[in-house]
Design a protein around this motif. Structure first.
Motif, PDB file in Angstrom:
ATOM      1  N   ASP A   1       0.794  -1.225   0.000  1.00 53.61           N
ATOM      2  CA  ASP A   1       0.000   0.000   0.000  1.00 53.61           C
ATOM      3  C   ASP A   1       0.836   1.289   0.000  1.00 53.61           C
ATOM      4  N   GLY A   2       1.891   1.349   0.836  1.00 50.87           N
ATOM      5  CA  GLY A   2       2.709   2.565   0.905  1.00 50.87           C
ATOM      6  C   GLY A   2       3.327   2.900  -0.441  1.00 50.87           C
ATOM      7  N   LEU A   3       4.041   1.934  -1.013  1.00 54.14           N
ATOM      8  CA  LEU A   3       4.697   2.155  -2.310  1.00 54.14           C
ATOM      9  C   LEU A   3       3.664   2.302  -3.429  1.00 54.14           C
ATOM     10  N   GLY A   4       2.553   1.562  -3.289  1.00 62.67           N
ATOM     11  CA  GLY A   4       1.492   1.648  -4.296  1.00 62.67           C
ATOM     12  C   GLY A   4       0.930   3.042  -4.382  1.00 62.67           C
ATOM     13  N   ARG A   5       0.732   3.677  -3.228  1.00 61.47           N
ATOM     14  CA  ARG A   5       0.231   5.056  -3.233  1.00 61.47           C
ATOM     15  C   ARG A   5       1.243   5.993  -3.879  1.00 61.47           C
ATOM     16  N   CYS A   6       2.545   5.742  -3.588  1.00 59.36           N
ATOM     17  CA  CYS A   6       3.596   6.567  -4.207  1.00 59.36           C
ATOM     18  C   CYS A   6       3.562   6.406  -5.728  1.00 59.36           C
ATOM     19  N   ALA A   7       3.397   5.160  -6.178  1.00 58.60           N
ATOM     20  CA  ALA A   7       3.504   4.871  -7.619  1.00 58.60           C
ATOM     21  C   ALA A   7       2.235   5.201  -8.386  1.00 58.60           C
ATOM     22  N   VAL A   8       1.087   4.949  -7.791  1.00 58.67           N
ATOM     23  CA  VAL A   8      -0.154   5.075  -8.559  1.00 58.67           C
ATOM     24  C   VAL A   8      -0.883   6.390  -8.288  1.00 58.67           C
ATOM     25  N   HIS A   9      -1.054   6.738  -7.013  1.00 57.55           N
ATOM     26  CA  HIS A   9      -1.919   7.876  -6.702  1.00 57.55           C
ATOM     27  C   HIS A   9      -1.201   9.213  -6.632  1.00 57.55           C
ATOM     28  N   MET A  10       0.029   9.224  -6.184  1.00 60.23           N
ATOM     29  CA  MET A  10       0.687  10.497  -5.894  1.00 60.23           C
ATOM     30  C   MET A  10       1.361  11.169  -7.085  1.00 60.23           C
ATOM     31  N   VAL A  11       1.653  10.402  -8.121  1.00 67.54           N
ATOM     32  CA  VAL A  11       2.438  10.970  -9.232  1.00 67.54           C
ATOM     33  C   VAL A  11       1.755  12.183  -9.898  1.00 67.54           C
ATOM     34  N   PRO A  12       0.446  12.114 -10.226  1.00 65.00           N
ATOM     35  CA  PRO A  12      -0.159  13.307 -10.834  1.00 65.00           C
ATOM     36  C   PRO A  12      -0.113  14.527  -9.910  1.00 65.00           C
ATOM     37  N   THR A  13      -0.287  14.300  -8.611  1.00 61.89           N
ATOM     38  CA  THR A  13      -0.252  15.425  -7.662  1.00 61.89           C
ATOM     39  C   THR A  13       1.137  16.045  -7.612  1.00 61.89           C
ATOM     40  N   ILE A  14       2.144  15.193  -7.429  1.00 64.57           N
ATOM     41  CA  ILE A  14       3.516  15.735  -7.384  1.00 64.57           C
ATOM     42  C   ILE A  14       3.829  16.401  -8.721  1.00 64.57           C
ATOM     43  N   GLY A  15       3.357  15.795  -9.811  1.00 64.79           N
ATOM     44  CA  GLY A  15       3.640  16.324 -11.149  1.00 64.79           C
ATOM     45  C   GLY A  15       3.141  17.746 -11.311  1.00 64.79           C
ATOM     46  N   VAL A  16       1.898  17.994 -10.953  1.00 66.89           N
ATOM     47  CA  VAL A  16       1.332  19.338 -11.111  1.00 66.89           C
ATOM     48  C   VAL A  16       2.026  20.320 -10.167  1.00 66.89           C
ATOM     49  N   LEU A  17       2.238  19.897  -8.916  1.00 69.91           N
ATOM     50  CA  LEU A  17       2.913  20.780  -7.955  1.00 69.91           C
ATOM     51  C   LEU A  17       4.328  21.104  -8.431  1.00 69.91           C
ATOM     52  N   MET A  18       5.013  20.077  -8.952  1.00 66.90           N
ATOM     53  CA  MET A  18       6.381  20.280  -9.430  1.00 66.90           C
ATOM     54  C   MET A  18       6.406  21.273 -10.597  1.00 66.90           C
ATOM     55  N   LEU A  19       5.461  21.135 -11.530  1.00 66.98           N
ATOM     56  CA  LEU A  19       5.441  22.031 -12.696  1.00 66.98           C
ATOM     57  C   LEU A  19       5.181  23.480 -12.257  1.00 66.98           C
ATOM     58  N   LEU A  20       4.277  23.645 -11.300  1.00 62.63           N
ATOM     59  CA  LEU A  20       4.011  25.000 -10.797  1.00 62.63           C
ATOM     60  C   LEU A  20       5.245  25.554 -10.079  1.00 62.63           C
ATOM     61  N   PHE A  21       5.879  24.698  -9.282  1.00 62.45           N
ATOM     62  CA  PHE A  21       7.082  25.112  -8.549  1.00 62.45           C
ATOM     63  C   PHE A  21       8.187  25.552  -9.516  1.00 62.45           C
ATOM     64  N   VAL A  22       8.370  24.760 -10.549  1.00 63.92           N
ATOM     65  CA  VAL A  22       9.409  25.065 -11.547  1.00 63.92           C
ATOM     66  C   VAL A  22       9.068  26.377 -12.256  1.00 63.92           C
ATOM     67  N   ALA A  23       7.798  26.543 -12.638  1.00 66.48           N
ATOM     68  CA  ALA A  23       7.403  27.755 -13.365  1.00 66.48           C
ATOM     69  C   ALA A  23       7.624  28.996 -12.497  1.00 66.48           C
TER      70      ALA A  23
END
Lengths: 405, 234
Positions: free
Chosen positions: A180-202
């Motif tokens: 479950d821990g790694l599954g959440r990292c791999a499946v659920h969290m990637v889009p969230t980190i992705g959008v936050l990361m893109l905003l942070f970079v911009a």
């Protein structure tokens, strides 16, 4: 004596970025976003007909206990029969079967396997409940379901053959491991980190070049011996390393939080337990590493894009507006799967790509007789794009004219 | 040491900012006089390689203005230069020294010397955002001297300096002009009349006077003002 001073210039560029309060404010918002996203599943209560039934945290604890009890068991005839028998205890016709005592006592410990059967075979809830447990049938139905999905995704025969071969490489019967821990990292969290990361970079990098113009320090930089060459590369290097560092911080926080809240095991679990429709023989841990690696590559590419755009526009706000507009537009615009090439290309752009269903897309990319999967080719394309953007950027940078002030 | 400016021109859509300016400069102080909008800053930017001319060439000892080697011998103080508010004076100089290709150890030594020269040694660790206008201008002068430039271009360098600082600055320029080319623009005649070996006067993008000036030729300021009078008369 003249020196390239790349290291010194790099340090000063990093210092310029780090001294911006906006950067830290954005980082703080992003980290809060990560914390909320990881913990959201444990927050709040579960109500039935307006009455408090349980807390999500307690429900999770119970489910986790059951999942951990199943960990290490092979998904074979024995386990499937146990699941079938447990679900058979639920009174037929119960409107909300999860509220029944029988479900809570007998079936719930097997709900993870029940869900696995459902997602692997594409059966509806009632169909699974009525299903006669059969190990051979389960893996056959999984294959049939995959074939249907491949057909819907308009795969070519060559692609289908590739995936059949990969599916055959998966050890069957599959062993269930708690992930479950790694599954959440791999499946659920990637889009969230992705959008936050893109905003942070911009936000962080839109000023690296643009602010030199608005602040009028460009004249001092461009008249320095290294101002038209090394200074540019120092800025680019500082920008990409800062973007990567920020992303790494978000990733690390996600992993630490997810593993400490949801458990650290399951690195070796078959990825098909977490993401049913993918046939590449990966483990959950490997899938997680691939996705987090792609997040870093995307941060670097996004960083280069933002920096070059800010040099072209000479304005950090305009750069930020273009980047934010792009992220929002890419979330809103949907290209139907029937237009396969267009849809595939659209899904490759960073704000769309960072999701498990795109990173682990079954649609492949034919290249020089090879068929490559998207997580193999898209990061390479990103890096090539970044290199081209750097080359274009230095032309714009060197041609800049200080006038009209 | 020779700076050759040959028919240097900058034309915008419907305006000629600098019109076929040709000058040869050897070591010494060159005072560039002209009213606002005469084309001084445009000319200086072209001499620094940050503004591409429409026509003409600039070369220092055979090095074209676009070359890195040219920039290596150049020191430039722009009229309206920016700074990094969060940097200290020392950081600012070390950063610009790195841009000029000066090795770090040498840069540290040079930065300390220059901060003393412009009387900022006490404020070397203070952030630039706390500096007064005069202090910032002195820091700007210091950065222009970091690489011991053989060609020093100063655009309105005395702006923001108090009278005492102006006198110190004039003396400094006089000293610097002994072994390099110093081109200094101003619209204040007293800034240059006693230290400039050559006077260049610009009006509407053209050089209208070029040469030495001594007291026998009369009052430089009166001559300069007469050019304005002519302009107003036109």
């Amino acid at each position: 004596m003249q020196n390239h001073n790349l290291g010194t210039l790099y340090c000063y560029e990093m210092k310029k970025i780090m001294k911006r309060k906006l950067v830290w404010a954005t980082m703080f918002v992003c980290l809060v976003g990560v914390i909320v996203a990881v913990c959201s599943g444990l927050m709040g209560n579960y109500y039935v007909d307006g009455e408090l039934r349980d807390t999500h945290y307690h429900m999770y604890q119970v489910d986790r206990q059951y999942m951990e009890a199943l960990s290490g068991r092979v998904v074979d005839q024995q386990l499937l029969t146990q699941m079938e028998e447990a679900y058979a205890m639920i009174p037929p016709g119960a409107e909300r079967y999860t509220l029944t005592e029988e479900y809570q006592t007998y079936a719930r410990p097997y709900s993870e396997i029940f869900n696995l059967v459902r997602t692997w075979t594409g059966m509806k809830m009632e169909e699974v409940k009525a299903w006669k447990a059969d190990e051979q049938a389960l893996y056959r139905m999984r294959q049939e379901n995959l074939e249907k999905e491949w057909q819907d995704a308009m795969l070519t025969e060559k692609e289908k053959a590739f995936w059949r071969e990969k599916e055959a490489q998966i050890d069957k019967p599959v062993t269930y491991l708690y992930y479950d821990g790694l599954g959440r990292c791999a499946v659920h969290m990637v889009p969230t980190i992705g959008v936050l990361m893109l905003l942070f970079v911009a936000v962080s990098l839109s000023g690296i070049f643009a602010e030199e113009h608005t602040r009028r320090t460009d004249q001092l930089i461009l008249t320095g011996a290294k101002g038209k060459s090394t200074a540019y590369y120092a800025k680019i290097l500082a920008g990409i390393s800062f973007a990567a560092l920020g992303t790494l911080v978000m990733e690390t926080l996600t992993v630490i939080l997810a593993l400490s809240l949801y458990g650290a095991g399951g690195f070796e679990a078959a990825f098909q337990l977490a993401y049913a429709g993918y046939s590449y023989p990966l483990t959950v841990g490997q899938a997680c590493l691939i996705e987090y690696g792609i997040l870093l590559v995307t941060a670097v590419t996004g960083g280069v894009f933002v920096m070059v755009l800010s040099e072209v526009l000479h304005n950090s706000l305009a750069t930020l507006a273009v980047c934010t507009g792009w992220i929002i537009a890419s979330m809103m615009i949907y290209i139907p799967e029937q237009s396969r090439v267009l849809c595939q290309i659209w899904n490759w752009q960073p704000s769309n790509f960072l999701a498990v269903w795109n990173v682990f897309d079954v649609r492949m990319i034919p290249l020089f007789g090879w068929c490559l999967v998207s997580w193999q080719i898209v990061p390479v394309l990103y890096l090539l794009f970044a290199l081209m953007a750097v080359a274009l950027g230095i032309r714009v940078y060197r041609r800049y004219q200080v006038s009209g002030r | 040491m020779e700076l050759v400016i040959d028919r240097l021109t900058k034309q915008y859509r419907n305006r000629i900012a600098v019109d076929r300016v040709s000058v040869k400069m050897q070591q010494g102080v060159y005072g560039l006089l002209g009213a606002n909008g005469a084309g001084k800053t445009t000319l200086m930017r072209m001499l620094c390689g940050i503004l591409r001319p429409t026509g003409g060439t600039v070369a220092f000892d055979g090095m074209d203005v676009s070359e890195e080697a040219y920039r290596a011998v150049l020191g430039y103080l722009p009229q309206d230069f920016g700074y990094y508010p969060e940097f200290t004076a020392t950081d600012f100089l070390l950063y610009l020294a790195a841009l000029k290709g000066i090795p770090r150890a040498q840069a540290k030594k040079k930065a300390a010397e220059l901060l003393e020269l412009v009387s900022l040694q006490e404020s070397r660790r203070k952030k630039i955002k706390t500096f007064s206008g005069g202090m910032k201008q002195r820091l700007g002068i210091a950065q222009a001297l970091l690489n011991d430039p053989r060609l020093l271009i100063l655009d309105e360098p005395t702006a923001g300096l108090d009278p005492k600082e102006r006198v110190r600055f004039r003396n400094l320029i006089e000293r610097l002009g002994k072994d390099r080319i110093v081109l200094l623009s101003t619209h204040i005649v007293s800034d240059i009349e006693h230290i400039a070996d050559q006077i260049l006067m610009m009006k509407a993008g053209r050089l209208i006077y070029q040469g030495g000036w001594d007291e026998e030729m009369g009052d430089l300021e009166a001559f300069y003002l007469s050019q304005f009078a002519e302009e107003e008369g036109e």
